[in-house]
Scaffold this motif. Sequence first.
Motif, PDB file in Angstrom:
ATOM      1  N   VAL A 172      -4.798  42.455  10.701  1.00 16.53           N
ATOM      2  CA  VAL A 172      -3.463  42.849  11.154  1.00 16.53           C
ATOM      3  C   VAL A 172      -2.739  43.597  10.035  1.00 16.53           C
ATOM      4  O   VAL A 172      -2.985  43.366   8.848  1.00 16.53           O
ATOM      5  CB  VAL A 172      -2.572  41.656  11.603  1.00 16.53           C
ATOM      6  N   GLU A 173      -1.855  44.488  10.481  1.00 19.00           N
ATOM      7  CA  GLU A 173      -1.016  45.219   9.545  1.00 19.00           C
ATOM      8  C   GLU A 173       0.000  44.220   9.003  1.00 19.00           C
ATOM      9  O   GLU A 173       0.924  43.832   9.702  1.00 19.00           O
ATOM     10  CB  GLU A 173      -0.319  46.338  10.324  1.00 19.00           C
ATOM     11  N   LEU A 174      -0.217  43.730   7.784  1.00 18.52           N
ATOM     12  CA  LEU A 174       0.674  42.703   7.238  1.00 18.52           C
ATOM     13  C   LEU A 174       2.082  43.247   7.016  1.00 18.52           C
ATOM     14  O   LEU A 174       3.065  42.535   7.100  1.00 18.52           O
ATOM     15  CB  LEU A 174       0.144  42.197   5.905  1.00 18.52           C
ATOM     16  N   GLY A 175       2.139  44.544   6.680  1.00 16.00           N
ATOM     17  CA  GLY A 175       3.434  45.128   6.347  1.00 16.00           C
ATOM     18  C   GLY A 175       3.724  45.035   4.861  1.00 16.00           C
ATOM     19  O   GLY A 175       4.693  45.596   4.373  1.00 16.00           O
ATOM     20  N   PHE A 176       2.904  44.288   4.152  1.00 17.57           N
ATOM     21  CA  PHE A 176       3.026  44.259   2.694  1.00 17.57           C
ATOM     22  C   PHE A 176       1.622  44.173   2.096  1.00 17.57           C
ATOM     23  O   PHE A 176       0.658  43.897   2.813  1.00 17.57           O
ATOM     24  CB  PHE A 176       3.908  43.101   2.223  1.00 17.57           C
ATOM     25  N   ALA A 177       1.507  44.456   0.813  1.00 13.77           N
ATOM     26  CA  ALA A 177       0.196  44.483   0.182  1.00 13.77           C
ATOM     27  C   ALA A 177       0.089  43.314  -0.782  1.00 13.77           C
ATOM     28  O   ALA A 177       0.547  43.387  -1.912  1.00 13.77           O
ATOM     29  CB  ALA A 177       0.010  45.815  -0.564  1.00 13.77           C
ATOM     30  N   PRO A 178      -0.488  42.193  -0.324  1.00  8.06           N
ATOM     31  CA  PRO A 178      -0.470  40.977  -1.148  1.00  8.06           C
ATOM     32  C   PRO A 178      -1.384  41.044  -2.365  1.00  8.06           C
ATOM     33  O   PRO A 178      -1.139  40.364  -3.348  1.00  8.06           O
ATOM     34  CB  PRO A 178      -0.950  39.894  -0.182  1.00  8.06           C
ATOM     35  N   THR A 179      -2.429  41.857  -2.279  1.00 11.52           N
ATOM     36  CA  THR A 179      -3.393  41.864  -3.376  1.00 11.52           C
ATOM     37  C   THR A 179      -2.728  42.392  -4.646  1.00 11.52           C
ATOM     38  O   THR A 179      -1.947  43.343  -4.599  1.00 11.52           O
ATOM     39  CB  THR A 179      -4.601  42.727  -2.984  1.00 11.52           C
ATOM     40  N   GLU A 180      -3.035  41.749  -5.739  1.00  7.29           N
ATOM     41  CA  GLU A 180      -2.495  42.108  -7.052  1.00  7.29           C
ATOM     42  C   GLU A 180      -1.014  41.801  -7.183  1.00  7.29           C
ATOM     43  O   GLU A 180      -0.325  42.395  -8.006  1.00  7.29           O
ATOM     44  CB  GLU A 180      -2.756  43.585  -7.383  1.00  7.29           C
ATOM     45  N   VAL A 181      -0.516  40.909  -6.355  1.00  7.75           N
ATOM     46  CA  VAL A 181       0.861  40.444  -6.577  1.00  7.75           C
ATOM     47  C   VAL A 181       0.809  38.947  -6.896  1.00  7.75           C
ATOM     48  O   VAL A 181       0.127  38.184  -6.215  1.00  7.75           O
ATOM     49  CB  VAL A 181       1.764  40.663  -5.352  1.00  7.75           C
ATOM     50  N   VAL A 182       1.508  38.561  -7.950  1.00  4.86           N
ATOM     51  CA  VAL A 182       1.577  37.174  -8.363  1.00  4.86           C
ATOM     52  C   VAL A 182       3.023  36.727  -8.239  1.00  4.86           C
ATOM     53  O   VAL A 182       3.935  37.490  -8.548  1.00  4.86           O
ATOM     54  CB  VAL A 182       1.107  37.019  -9.827  1.00  4.86           C
ATOM     55  N   SER A 183       3.220  35.517  -7.702  1.00  5.62           N
ATOM     56  CA  SER A 183       4.596  35.039  -7.640  1.00  5.62           C
ATOM     57  C   SER A 183       4.734  33.794  -8.506  1.00  5.62           C
ATOM     58  O   SER A 183       3.804  33.004  -8.624  1.00  5.62           O
ATOM     59  CB  SER A 183       4.999  34.738  -6.201  1.00  5.62           C
ATOM     60  N   LEU A 184       5.887  33.654  -9.154  1.00  2.00           N
ATOM     61  CA  LEU A 184       6.178  32.474  -9.959  1.00  2.00           C
ATOM     62  C   LEU A 184       7.567  32.000  -9.583  1.00  2.00           C
ATOM     63  O   LEU A 184       8.477  32.797  -9.359  1.00  2.00           O
ATOM     64  CB  LEU A 184       6.182  32.785 -11.458  1.00  2.00           C
ATOM     65  N   ARG A 185       7.701  30.693  -9.493  1.00  2.00           N
ATOM     66  CA  ARG A 185       9.007  30.136  -9.219  1.00  2.00           C
ATOM     67  C   ARG A 185       9.836  30.267 -10.487  1.00  2.00           C
ATOM     68  O   ARG A 185       9.431  29.813 -11.556  1.00  2.00           O
ATOM     69  CB  ARG A 185       8.826  28.663  -8.868  1.00  2.00           C
TER      70      ARG A 185
END
Lengths: 878, 113
Positions: free
Chosen positions: A529-542
């Motif tokens: 599915v077209e996620l609408g965003f590109a999650p690969t190579e994104v890191v999230s930190l609180r």
Amino acid sequence: VRTALRETWQRLLAVLQRSHRDEDFELELQSHLELAAAEFEAQGVDAAQARRRAVHALGGRDAARAGHRDARGLPWLESVGADVRYALRRLVKAPAFALSVTAILAVGIGANTAIFSVVNAVVLRPLPFAEAERLVWIAPDTESEGQSELTYPVAIVEGMEGGSTTLDGLTTYFPFYGYIDFVLTGRGDAERLAGMPVGPRFFELLGVTPALGRTFSAEELRPNGPRAMLLTHATWQRTFGSDPAIVGQSVTLSETPYTIIGVLPASLDFASTFMPGSRVDMFVAADYDGLRDSGNVFAVIGRLRAGVPLAAAQAEFRSLMPRVSSANPQYGAVTARLTSLEARVNARIHRSLIVLWAGVGLVLLIACANLSGLLLARTAARSKEIAVRLAIGAGRGRIVRQLLTESVVLSLLGASLGVPLAYALVRYVKTRPGLSVPLLHRVEIDGMALLFTALLAIGTSVIFGLLPAARVAGGDPQRAMREQTRGSTHGRGHAWLRSALVVVEVALACVLLVGAGLLLRTFLRVQAVELGFAPTEVVSLRLNTSPQLAEPQRRALVQEVTRRVGALPGVEAASVSDALPLDRNRTWGAVVPGRAYGPGERPLGFVYIAGPDYFRTMGIDLREGRAFSASDLADTDLVVIVNETLARALYPGQSALGRELQSGDRRARIVGIVSDVRQTSLESDRVNQMYYSYGQMRDAGLDLLVRTRLPAATIAPAIRRVLGELDPSLSATDVRALDALVERAISPRRFIVALLGGFSLIALVLACVGIYSTVAFTVSERVQEFGVRMALGASSGDIRAHVVRHTLIVAGAGVGVGAIASLLVGRLMESLLYETSAADVNTFALTAVVLMSVAALAAYVPATRASRVSPMTALRSE
Amino acid sequence: MSKLDLLQGTLDLMVLQTLHGLGPLHGYGIARRIEQISGDEVLLNQGTIYASLVRLQHRGWITAEWGTSDNNRRAKYYALAPAGRLALAQETAQWHRIASVMNRVLAAAEGAL
């Protein structure tokens, strides 16, 4: 009764001392015959005649022995024992057969036991609450999965509680995962604890008693009361080292002292039950007064009064809700739908698990058909022996029992190997990280599962053993003997039965393959599915900031953090947001100022409070207008960026750019339009979304997002260093790759597809083995016939083609039956499919091709053997 | 005249009575005694006596011991145990009751004919 007990005991003793008693009785018999012969001799009969008469008067030695033994021991137990010994002896003599059957059964039974324990834990067993069947989930009547649309404002909760007479009471929790977090300090490294605010009497209403300490007191539930917290069992073990004296201790959470008042039992895994795939570490008392003006904030759970059916409560709420709504007109017409908590918790996974259960059951049925065929061949090879035994007077029942004993022994062997296999499978499933299946923590091979396995083993052995046994029982010994003699092509009945078994096997495998195929196709569709965003190579930190910081200073600090992190080597972009796709969410109203909306027509949108580079960092396309800039601050005009769906909903047929959006009493100018992003699940698209600048709007806890090619493990320390240099009170916890969010969202599907795929692979192998062994056996039976045919001029190619063609016809029949069954089964699976028809032509065609190829392959080897038959050898072999 | 088929349990009673009357006896002796007393009317494979003896032993009504016969042969001798004496009395009473009931019933039926 005492006499009966004594007798049974004596009989049991006699069974144990069998050989001793036999010897003793032999002596007694001998003395009896001597006494009798002596008497006859005394009458003048000669010695030999006297002996014969003595035996005659006795009624025969064997009859005397048998009568003695039956009166002495436990005849049925001894014959079962004899049958088991006989079966084991026969199996030892055919190790290849015994091993392959045991292996097939171990796989079939093991997989069934494992899946049963999953189904049992998730669907069958009641929730881990006292009288769980009386618990109901109360939520607005909507199809939406947005948390804000499934929750109620404080005033409505109080209205429901005050007005309901069918409920013993209701309580609440705050389901916005990740919005209430605490940073635990003063115990080594700072640690973020996900807190869950719960309403009054939460644990009491669920019927959960803390393992240590107590639940919240009335004092602690009051606004500005003493600050108290309850730990989950896991947190207590992990963070507090299972300290038994933890209750009463004070800890620092986000720079505020809290008292630990209790530890919950291990059986309550709140997150796994209510929010699978996420984490709850501790509970605090919900502050009703502080959240009174926050709109929809609480998920509601009620407990039905004893004896009150759900429908009665639902009826009451239907008349109650309008009254509650009119007392709180600011919320419009609020609805309520009551569902049993049970149904709510496993709503999403229920159907999938049932499909899985059916799938694994099919595997076992295929295995049964397979073994039935193998045993049939085995009994056919023994048919002469059996016929002889029948002819000299063996009871049919006795022989059938013996054959069934053999299959029971095989089954039990298979089950005993299957249980460890099930343990391994369950362990594997349980330890998959990020698998969002509710109640997964309580999956285990328990007594219930073992009982199920035992029943399964017995049932299985009856299913696959009955057919060969019935053949014996119904067989005519004379015919069986005749068929063993020369010339005749073997019993039509047998050949027909074997073909029928192959048809069944292929049909079952077909159903399983089609099911797995449809789910696999769905899985691929969902994954694509077209996620609408590109999650690969994104890191999230609180990003945890000190609560003492004033808002402007905090904004400045966050801005500096993103600037410095963005400048780190290897980092392409960095930003912040307080909500992430496929993660925590909330919705606000989103309307055109001044427009009149009918009831239920007011649009809602998911809200993200984000930083300037958010869209670039996330890979979300900016379609029109601009992204946020560093100058979108509290003292400038409020701006908002909407997604295409919301833009269309607000201003259909025109550009929304530069127009206004109103949410609550906030009016904002739309400065940009971005592409749609999947929010609540991968499958749900076209939801309204709106983004505000964190410079202008109070956020609910920020995640730092970093687009980088570096692995999370490398970039996290670098970021922590930046934070430490800037302000030691800053911390970054919960490092996640955004890919993990996507993975979590797709994990239930992956789980089902992987398991069902595995099962259909097993089914395919079993079907292949089944076809192979059947054809091989048929060929071996028809060697002489082939010899004759070849002697009469058939070429080896003719013979091979004949065998393969016959197999393909049988397999084709199986595929046909299976395809029809699949059409019916597919309809039951429709709700699990996504952008895939239950009658998907490609899946069906592919399945047919695979099955026919496997059948051709399985037939080819024995067919080739048949074609190599030398006519002379074949004819001579009789 | 054909021989009588024995009712279930009656052989046990005969064995007990024989041992009561004659004292310890081996299996062959018991069988012969029953044949003689019944005037060869009872259909008895001598072998079946051993099933009965095992049953009675299990109930603790008789005991068994190897010994030597009058003409110097080894044989297993059975003797009535105290519990067997009691059982014999009960079973005998039971038998008489059944027999008298049967007699009355049959007599009444004949009268009706």
